[in-house]
Design an enzyme around this catalytic site. Sequence first.
Site, PDB file in Angstrom:
ATOM      1  N   CYS A 199      32.621   2.009 -15.080  1.00 36.97           N
ATOM      2  CA  CYS A 199      32.463   2.166 -14.438  1.00 36.97           C
ATOM      3  C   CYS A 199      33.095   2.608 -13.415  1.00 36.97           C
ATOM      4  O   CYS A 199      33.990   4.057 -13.025  1.00 36.97           O
ATOM      5  CB  CYS A 199      31.781   0.865 -13.935  1.00 36.97           C
ATOM      6  SG  CYS A 199      30.596   1.348 -12.958  1.00 36.97           S
ATOM      7  N   HIS A 240      28.693  -0.879 -18.383  1.00 38.60           N
ATOM      8  CA  HIS A 240      29.805  -2.365 -19.452  1.00 38.60           C
ATOM      9  C   HIS A 240      28.885  -2.881 -20.388  1.00 38.60           C
ATOM     10  O   HIS A 240      27.843  -2.314 -20.490  1.00 38.60           O
ATOM     11  CB  HIS A 240      28.564  -3.103 -17.661  1.00 38.60           C
ATOM     12  CG  HIS A 240      29.677  -2.658 -16.292  1.00 38.60           C
ATOM     13  ND1 HIS A 240      31.014  -3.093 -16.556  1.00 38.60           N
ATOM     14  CD2 HIS A 240      29.301  -2.297 -15.349  1.00 38.60           C
ATOM     15  CE1 HIS A 240      31.308  -2.607 -15.207  1.00 38.60           C
ATOM     16  NE2 HIS A 240      29.578  -2.387 -13.998  1.00 38.60           N
TER      17      HIS A 240
END
Length: 502
Positions: free
Chosen positions: A341, A425
């Site tokens: 991310c 994630h």
Amino acid sequence: MSGGLLVAGTTSDAGKSVVTAGICRWLVRQGVKVAPFKAQNMSLNSFVTTEGAEIGRAQAMQAQACRIEPTALMNPVLLKPGGEQSSQVVLLGKPVGELSARGYHGGRQQQLLGTVLDCLEQLRGTYDAVICEGAGSPAEINLRRTDIVNMGIARNAGLPVLVVGDIDRGGVFASFFGTVALLSPEDQACVAGFLVNKFRGDVSLLEPGLDMLHGLTGRRTYGVLPFRHGLGIDEEDGLRVSLRGAVRESVVAPPVGEDVLRVAVCAVPLMSNFTDVDALAAEPGVVVRFVDRPEELSDADLVIVPGTRGTVRALEWLRERGLADALVRRAAEQRPVLGICGGFQILGEHIEDDVESRRGHVDGLGILPVRVRFAREKTLTRPAGEALGERVGGYEIHHGVADVQGGTPFLDGCRVGQTWGTHWHGSLESDGFRRAFLREVAAAAGRRFVPAPDTSFAALREEQLDRLGDLIEQHADTDALWRLIESGAPQGLPFIPPGAPA
């Protein structure tokens, strides 16, 4: 059965999240249809539900304890700190803007009370019981007027309150007494009693104090939970690997192969979803630690640049500490690096940010051929796909939109040499993919490490939730808890002076 309970704490990190999860797992094992609820959560550890809503990971974990899918109703207000003075406000799973602490507590919070109560009412109309978690301490007298997560929700929803205290920190009797004594008479009437958490030793030595506490407050203690290592799953904040406790103190299972594998996680500011590394720490022979100095990368077989709520700020921090140069050298030497991310964005060529930091054009580390533009709309998805020949799933929470201009495709990101980057994630929780990834890392690092063939992260999580349920079942007065959830706080509880200031 139809009822509810608010689990409050004498302090932050007293154990509210795990006690709530434990009560939920105990109830569901009794055949009770139960759901978790936290009106307002402040955390950088979040999760995406199947309907595309962002909620705290603690509530997602508690939903798993209930054996149900998490929804936005379970955490209607999520605050994601962006610094010391402001937070992004996520309402019913969607971001609605940035507010300073003064702006939020100055009026916005109270406006959300109706929304919070409506969500709780919907859950109570669907489930036999709703176990609610408070935040911080219910005796924060400076914030009581606008409170929607502790006594504000208890009073408005008619919930009994169980106050949890961490005896391992010391001062638990004073904390219990002081918590009650700083509440108004109306708030005190909701506080049914106490639960001692993290006790070490002979409970009989504690009992005289519990009897005196009962005499002083008129409130009983509903249980004394023993100290257990490794129960802090999906913590709201703090550098912790949930399946092992504190990372630097973790006990690593023996490796299957001849070598261990060392993983260093850059402890960037405003780190988000550090639970991404939990699945790595669950692998026998994998040692995970958080680092903040470049020399700590030298013996690592894999370096992870994790997610962050402040990508540009984290990039500057890496440069200030010399970690950025160490990462660039490492990538050039074909030593494994994984960016997740915000960490993926940092590894790219440049960032255009007029949303999060409002710094405009910022050069990235230039390791991956990626250009990132921050959009006002947040991406909240639950992607699934294939990588390294294995099925893999995850979830995305980000404003940055990546334009990948080269490399080998990897989980909607890319790979160049031994550097990987993705917005996903949770991908390492997919067992087959995690093992394949670790094999690649071990080969590149020259380690004779072999992933265990039978590690199931989902099974480990279930075992841990069952351990929480066991703690409640074995060390709490479950008959009394049942009556509390079903019938509310006992009538006629005494007022403890001085009470809340006028």
